[in-house]
Design a protein around this motif. Structure first.
Motif, PDB file in Angstrom:
ATOM      1  N   GLY A 169      -7.342   0.459   9.067  1.00 39.23           N
ATOM      2  CA  GLY A 169      -6.730   0.607   7.746  1.00 39.23           C
ATOM      3  C   GLY A 169      -6.219   2.011   7.468  1.00 39.23           C
ATOM      4  O   GLY A 169      -5.786   2.332   6.371  1.00 39.23           O
TER       5      GLY A 169
ATOM      6  N   ASP B  85      -0.419  -5.148   2.953  1.00 36.65           N
ATOM      7  CA  ASP B  85      -1.786  -5.604   3.182  1.00 36.65           C
ATOM      8  C   ASP B  85      -1.818  -7.128   3.160  1.00 36.65           C
ATOM      9  O   ASP B  85      -2.054  -7.731   2.121  1.00 36.65           O
ATOM     10  CB  ASP B  85      -2.690  -5.035   2.080  1.00 36.65           C
ATOM     11  CG  ASP B  85      -4.150  -5.195   2.439  1.00 36.65           C
ATOM     12  OD1 ASP B  85      -4.444  -5.506   3.597  1.00 36.65           O
ATOM     13  OD2 ASP B  85      -4.988  -5.010   1.542  1.00 36.65           O
TER      14      ASP B  85
ATOM     15  N   PRO C 129      -3.989  -4.051   7.543  1.00 35.67           N
ATOM     16  CA  PRO C 129      -2.729  -3.614   6.949  1.00 35.67           C
ATOM     17  C   PRO C 129      -1.661  -3.415   8.015  1.00 35.67           C
ATOM     18  O   PRO C 129      -1.959  -3.004   9.143  1.00 35.67           O
ATOM     19  CB  PRO C 129      -3.088  -2.285   6.284  1.00 35.67           C
ATOM     20  CG  PRO C 129      -4.544  -2.341   6.058  1.00 35.67           C
ATOM     21  CD  PRO C 129      -5.107  -3.161   7.178  1.00 35.67           C
TER      22      PRO C 129
ATOM     23  N   ASP D 211      -2.930 -11.081   3.846  1.00 35.07           N
ATOM     24  CA  ASP D 211      -4.219 -11.765   3.784  1.00 35.07           C
ATOM     25  C   ASP D 211      -4.195 -13.017   4.648  1.00 35.07           C
ATOM     26  O   ASP D 211      -4.845 -14.007   4.341  1.00 35.07           O
ATOM     27  CB  ASP D 211      -4.578 -12.098   2.335  1.00 35.07           C
ATOM     28  CG  ASP D 211      -3.412 -12.743   1.603  1.00 35.07           C
ATOM     29  OD1 ASP D 211      -2.416 -13.106   2.267  1.00 35.07           O
ATOM     30  OD2 ASP D 211      -3.488 -12.877   0.378  1.00 35.07           O
TER      31      ASP D 211
ATOM     32  N   LEU E  42       0.830  -1.209   0.000  1.00 34.73           N
ATOM     33  CA  LEU E  42       0.000   0.000   0.000  1.00 34.73           C
ATOM     34  C   LEU E  42       0.861   1.254   0.000  1.00 34.73           C
ATOM     35  O   LEU E  42       0.449   2.302  -0.474  1.00 34.73           O
ATOM     36  CB  LEU E  42      -0.935   0.008   1.215  1.00 34.73           C
ATOM     37  CG  LEU E  42      -1.889  -1.181   1.331  1.00 34.73           C
ATOM     38  CD1 LEU E  42      -2.784  -1.017   2.545  1.00 34.73           C
ATOM     39  CD2 LEU E  42      -2.729  -1.320   0.069  1.00 34.73           C
TER      40      LEU E  42
END
Lengths: 336, 336
Positions: B149, A45, B49, A47, A34
């Motif tokens: 975020g 970011d 994030p 997952d 990001l």
């Protein structure tokens, strides 16, 4: 030519572009970045669970002064990639902290080339770092993802599990020996070793040392089937010992099953080759355990990578790591 | 006493316990650690994030030889905490890579004490690292979460935004000056400065240098309202310059509004104090921008932390960073 920190980063390490735009930190969403190089920190970011490691190389300790810059850049990342491989994780993001005595443009360019050669091969994004003046050191922090939340540790081995290694062992340690012999030869009129060793074999051994291949794909594939894993960076006996300690068991290694490369046997006697294979680090192969019932799944897991995997022994009820030859316990061979 | 790597880690850095159990890598789920110290890598479980930074301290470059070990351990983490503060992120996990000439038990114990003093204050878990022989260097990698975020960058400033700083500036640079004066005095019979400065003020300035307070809570609170932020590590003018470059604008700083501590003005003239405040780094305050419409929200954001925030200028249409005094452009004061 001596360069400032910002100029070095812009020129060699920030590959999203040059000038002000690079500092606007365009996201690289495809790679989960990001915010990349150029701010107080980077933003990624993830997952799922992340696997994180750091490794430091110091001139005169982990590598010789004057090591080629591209080999150093490559190696600094390879060492951390190997750690993630041993965890069965997929490498994603790297930070690079380094101190250099002087910022030489040509040296930095080659360092970056070696680093990104390997980074690109494994889809690793360099997202930040720190560059400062000081004795030559390189520290890489590497962050990867545990696919499906699954990862390997040193601690999952069970008594009776088979012990395997990927590839072959001992080449890198033999490469160190050859390089130091050659350094010694540089001071003599009549090189005593050069004529005796096949050039192809020497080159192969030295390449294993200078450009090790971290077993990333193999580690990922084995995450589904191995019970425990470690990368062989300190030497097979030492690293298998760490695995045993963490798994609260011992191990037997059958010496004749420890894989030795053709190059290693071309240059050294079998005894010397075995000593390198058991005691030498720096090969960055994986040593792992798996249930005997999963032997076929182990073969299947590494089939795509075309890396050979050899069963070299099994985990036992305590007793440290024991070497066997022809069914008898023996002292581990020492380097000659 | 000289110690091996594993023993050092077990004794000073792996705080989950001792012996084999520590290597079995019990998860510390409360802190998001699935696997901590003692394997090839650590595993963390992020919930959004992540903000990632690394900073390296080299003896003789970033700190003087002989710096107290606890202050060094504290400082190594403080520098990275300040980077995350500037991103408006919540620090969570740290990795520590260090090289030491010799592993002295007493030194390491104090280093760890300083490191964990600050780590504990901010709920940071040390999850891994690398320890090796070499010239004294400390590299911290710090990973934090971006709440909701949301995170701050240097690039979000807009023309017309107010520019603020937290706390006060210049103390750390003045502290360096006092420490070097004292070092010089050690070689003279009759110390020329000691009598002139109040002891409390000297102590306050040196403490700012040796134990900086990263503005973590302030950064988190400001993440909701600031348009851009940076930590003041290179000096206000330099760091505000980085913010302006990233935000593609300029800035005006009103000199009389730059906050100076009572201690700084006790020991130095106003001109000297301003020079330290504008050019000196190492205070680890935050410099940030916010829309004038959000002035009240800025006050509210930092109210809980009881840290003062001063508006020192505004962002302008290009032109770099300009200093004003009584409404007139002036050259930035230089250190005397």
């Amino acid at each position: 030519m001596s360069l400032g920190e910002f100029e070095i980063i812009r020129r060699y390490f920030d590959r999203r572009g040059t000038g002000a735009a690079a500092w606007r930190a365009e996201p690289d969403a495809e790679r989960g970045v990001l915010l990349g190089i150029g701010d107080d920190a980077a933003v990624i970011d993830p997952d799922g669970p992340l696997v994180v490691t750091t490794d430091m190389l110091v001139e005169g300790v982990h590598f010789l002064a004057g090591m080629a810059a591209d080999a150093l850049g490559y190696r600094a990342l390879a060492v951390s990639l190997s750690d993630l491989a041993a965890m069965g994780a997929a490498p994603r993001w790297a930070l690079l902290a380094m101190s250099v005595e002087q910022a030489e443009a040509r040296w930095l360019e080659r360092f970056a080339a070696g680093f990104f050669e390997l980074a690109d091969r494994h889809g690793v994004a360099l997202i930040g770092g720190d560059l400062t003046r000081g004795p030559l050191t390189v520290t890489v922090q590497l962050i990867g993802t545990a696919r499906g939340g699954r990862f390997l540790t040193r601690a999952g081995g069970r008594v009776g599990d088979d012990v395997y290694v990927t590839g072959s062992l001992g080449d890198a340690a033999a490469g160190i020996e050859l390089l130091s012999r050659r350094a010694a030869e540089d001071h003599t009129e009549d090189p005593p070793f050069r004529a005796r060793e096949a050039d192809w074999a020497r080159a192969a051994l030295e390449a294993r040392l200078l450009r090790p291949t971290p077993r990333v794909a193999e580690g990922l594939a084995l995450a589904e089937v191995a019970s425990a894993a470690i990368d062989v960076s300190d030497g097979l006996l030492a690293d298998l010992g760490h695995l045993c300690e963490a798994s609260a068991c011992g191990a037997v290694v059958e010496l004749e099953k420890v894989p030795l490369s053709r190059a290693l046997l071309e240059v050294f006697s079998r005894d010397a080759a075995q000593a390198y294979a058991l005691g030498g680090g720096d090969d960055y192969e994986l040593c792992f355990s798996a249930s005997p019932a999963d032997a076929e799944r182990v073969r299947e897991a590494v089939r795509d990578s075309r890396t050979e995997v050899h069963r070299i022994g099994r985990l036992t009820q305590g007793g440290g790591v024991v070497c066997m030859r022809d069914g008898h316990g023996v002292a581990p061979p020492r380097r000659v």
